[in-house]
Design a protein around this motif. Structure first.
Motif, PDB file in Angstrom:
ATOM      1  N   MET A 186      17.073 -39.112  16.675  1.00 19.78           N
ATOM      2  CA  MET A 186      16.851 -40.342  15.831  1.00 19.78           C
ATOM      3  C   MET A 186      16.740 -40.062  14.316  1.00 19.78           C
ATOM      4  N   GLY A 187      17.062 -40.866  13.712  1.00 19.08           N
ATOM      5  CA  GLY A 187      17.199 -40.816  12.310  1.00 19.08           C
ATOM      6  C   GLY A 187      15.544 -40.821  11.596  1.00 19.08           C
ATOM      7  N   GLU A 188      15.416 -40.389  10.628  1.00 18.44           N
ATOM      8  CA  GLU A 188      14.187 -40.709   9.853  1.00 18.44           C
ATOM      9  C   GLU A 188      13.748 -41.954   9.691  1.00 18.44           C
ATOM     10  N   ASN A 189      14.458 -42.736   9.289  1.00 17.67           N
ATOM     11  CA  ASN A 189      14.216 -44.189   9.084  1.00 17.67           C
ATOM     12  C   ASN A 189      14.020 -45.056  10.316  1.00 17.67           C
ATOM     13  N   GLN A 190      14.423 -44.513  11.436  1.00 22.89           N
ATOM     14  CA  GLN A 190      14.143 -45.393  12.934  1.00 22.89           C
ATOM     15  C   GLN A 190      12.772 -44.810  13.606  1.00 22.89           C
ATOM     16  N   MET A 191      12.056 -46.049  13.751  1.00 22.31           N
ATOM     17  CA  MET A 191      10.720 -45.865  14.159  1.00 22.31           C
ATOM     18  C   MET A 191      11.046 -45.509  15.757  1.00 22.31           C
ATOM     19  N   GLN A 192      10.354 -44.432  16.228  1.00 18.72           N
ATOM     20  CA  GLN A 192      10.350 -44.427  17.748  1.00 18.72           C
ATOM     21  C   GLN A 192       9.613 -45.495  18.605  1.00 18.72           C
ATOM     22  N   MET A 193      10.372 -46.153  19.492  1.00 18.19           N
ATOM     23  CA  MET A 193       9.994 -47.089  20.393  1.00 18.19           C
ATOM     24  C   MET A 193       9.239 -46.731  21.438  1.00 18.19           C
ATOM     25  N   PRO A 194       7.887 -47.058  21.862  1.00 19.32           N
ATOM     26  CA  PRO A 194       7.109 -46.795  22.700  1.00 19.32           C
ATOM     27  C   PRO A 194       7.857 -46.914  24.178  1.00 19.32           C
ATOM     28  N   HIS A 195       7.550 -46.102  25.145  1.00 22.76           N
ATOM     29  CA  HIS A 195       8.251 -45.997  26.390  1.00 22.76           C
ATOM     30  C   HIS A 195       7.392 -46.816  27.315  1.00 22.76           C
ATOM     31  N   ARG A 196       7.694 -48.050  27.906  1.00 18.78           N
ATOM     32  CA  ARG A 196       6.627 -48.850  28.903  1.00 18.78           C
ATOM     33  C   ARG A 196       7.743 -49.313  29.834  1.00 18.78           C
ATOM     34  N   LEU A 197       7.336 -49.513  31.156  1.00 14.75           N
ATOM     35  CA  LEU A 197       8.052 -49.991  32.096  1.00 14.75           C
ATOM     36  C   LEU A 197       7.165 -51.329  32.888  1.00 14.75           C
ATOM     37  N   THR A 198       7.769 -52.120  33.217  1.00 16.18           N
ATOM     38  CA  THR A 198       7.131 -53.252  33.882  1.00 16.18           C
ATOM     39  C   THR A 198       8.051 -53.815  35.178  1.00 16.18           C
ATOM     40  N   LEU A 199       7.526 -53.371  36.315  1.00 18.31           N
ATOM     41  CA  LEU A 199       8.365 -53.815  37.518  1.00 18.31           C
ATOM     42  C   LEU A 199       7.759 -54.811  38.165  1.00 18.31           C
ATOM     43  N   ASN A 200       8.537 -56.008  38.127  1.00 14.79           N
ATOM     44  CA  ASN A 200       8.179 -57.229  38.770  1.00 14.79           C
ATOM     45  C   ASN A 200       8.723 -57.493  40.294  1.00 14.79           C
ATOM     46  N   GLU A 201       7.655 -57.364  41.321  1.00 13.76           N
ATOM     47  CA  GLU A 201       8.093 -57.466  42.661  1.00 13.76           C
ATOM     48  C   GLU A 201       9.323 -56.809  42.993  1.00 13.76           C
ATOM     49  N   ARG A 202       9.570 -55.406  42.764  1.00 15.89           N
ATOM     50  CA  ARG A 202      10.590 -54.687  42.731  1.00 15.89           C
ATOM     51  C   ARG A 202      11.931 -55.236  42.601  1.00 15.89           C
ATOM     52  N   ARG A 203      12.041 -56.402  42.067  1.00 13.61           N
ATOM     53  CA  ARG A 203      13.310 -57.070  41.673  1.00 13.61           C
ATOM     54  C   ARG A 203      13.690 -57.006  40.429  1.00 13.61           C
ATOM     55  N   GLN A 204      12.984 -56.844  39.341  1.00 13.69           N
ATOM     56  CA  GLN A 204      13.009 -56.951  38.053  1.00 13.69           C
ATOM     57  C   GLN A 204      12.521 -55.627  37.263  1.00 13.69           C
ATOM     58  N   LEU A 205      13.112 -54.716  36.686  1.00 10.77           N
ATOM     59  CA  LEU A 205      12.541 -53.941  35.871  1.00 10.77           C
ATOM     60  C   LEU A 205      12.973 -53.868  34.369  1.00 10.77           C
ATOM     61  N   SER A 206      11.828 -54.109  33.668  1.00  9.03           N
ATOM     62  CA  SER A 206      11.817 -54.229  32.178  1.00  9.03           C
ATOM     63  C   SER A 206      11.292 -52.947  31.632  1.00  9.03           C
ATOM     64  N   MET A 207      11.927 -52.434  30.508  1.00  8.93           N
ATOM     65  CA  MET A 207      11.936 -51.229  29.888  1.00  8.93           C
ATOM     66  C   MET A 207      11.988 -51.271  28.332  1.00  8.93           C
ATOM     67  N   THR A 208      11.096 -50.379  27.597  1.00  7.70           N
ATOM     68  CA  THR A 208      11.520 -50.135  26.264  1.00  7.70           C
ATOM     69  C   THR A 208      11.414 -48.594  25.994  1.00  7.70           C
ATOM     70  N   GLY A 209      11.917 -48.329  25.000  1.00  7.22           N
ATOM     71  CA  GLY A 209      11.977 -46.760  24.618  1.00  7.22           C
ATOM     72  C   GLY A 209      13.287 -46.188  25.172  1.00  7.22           C
ATOM     73  N   VAL A 210      14.342 -47.073  25.443  1.00 11.37           N
ATOM     74  CA  VAL A 210      15.634 -46.358  25.933  1.00 11.37           C
ATOM     75  C   VAL A 210      16.586 -46.425  24.956  1.00 11.37           C
TER      76      VAL A 210
END
Length: 90
Positions: A1-25
């Motif tokens: 990553m470049g110096e100007n880009q902020m590192q995105m926190p890595h979070r996972l949210t799994l709803n009823e094993r049907r929808q997985l939302s993520m950040t930090g990819v």
């Protein structure tokens, strides 16, 4: 990553094993209807299941949404150089 880009926190949210939302990819390595492989801020994540689909993909924001039947989430460990014998002896 470049110096100007902020590192995105890595979070996972799994709803009823049907929808997985993520950040930090940071990269989609591969995907098909049974497996999605993503590079994240904390390592390579393998998502296994059935009828998997990438519904949202925003690598600028590091956000991904996968829908389908999620069976497993697995972070791959980086391999130790030197082969299996060196890993065995530690």
């Amino acid at each position: 990553m470049g110096e100007n880009q902020m590192q995105m926190p890595h979070r996972l949210t799994l709803n009823e094993r049907r929808q997985l939302s993520m950040t930090g990819v940071s990269e989609v390595v591969s995907f098909d209807d049974t497996a999605v492989v993503l590079r994240t801020e904390l390592g390579t994540l393998v998502i296994q299941g059935q009828e998997l689909q990438l519904k949202t993909l925003s690598l600028d924001g590091g956000q991904v949404v996968v829908e389908g039947s999620v069976a497993a989430l697995h972070y791959e460990q980086s391999r130790t150089p030197g082969g299996w014998f060196r890993r065995l002896l530690g």
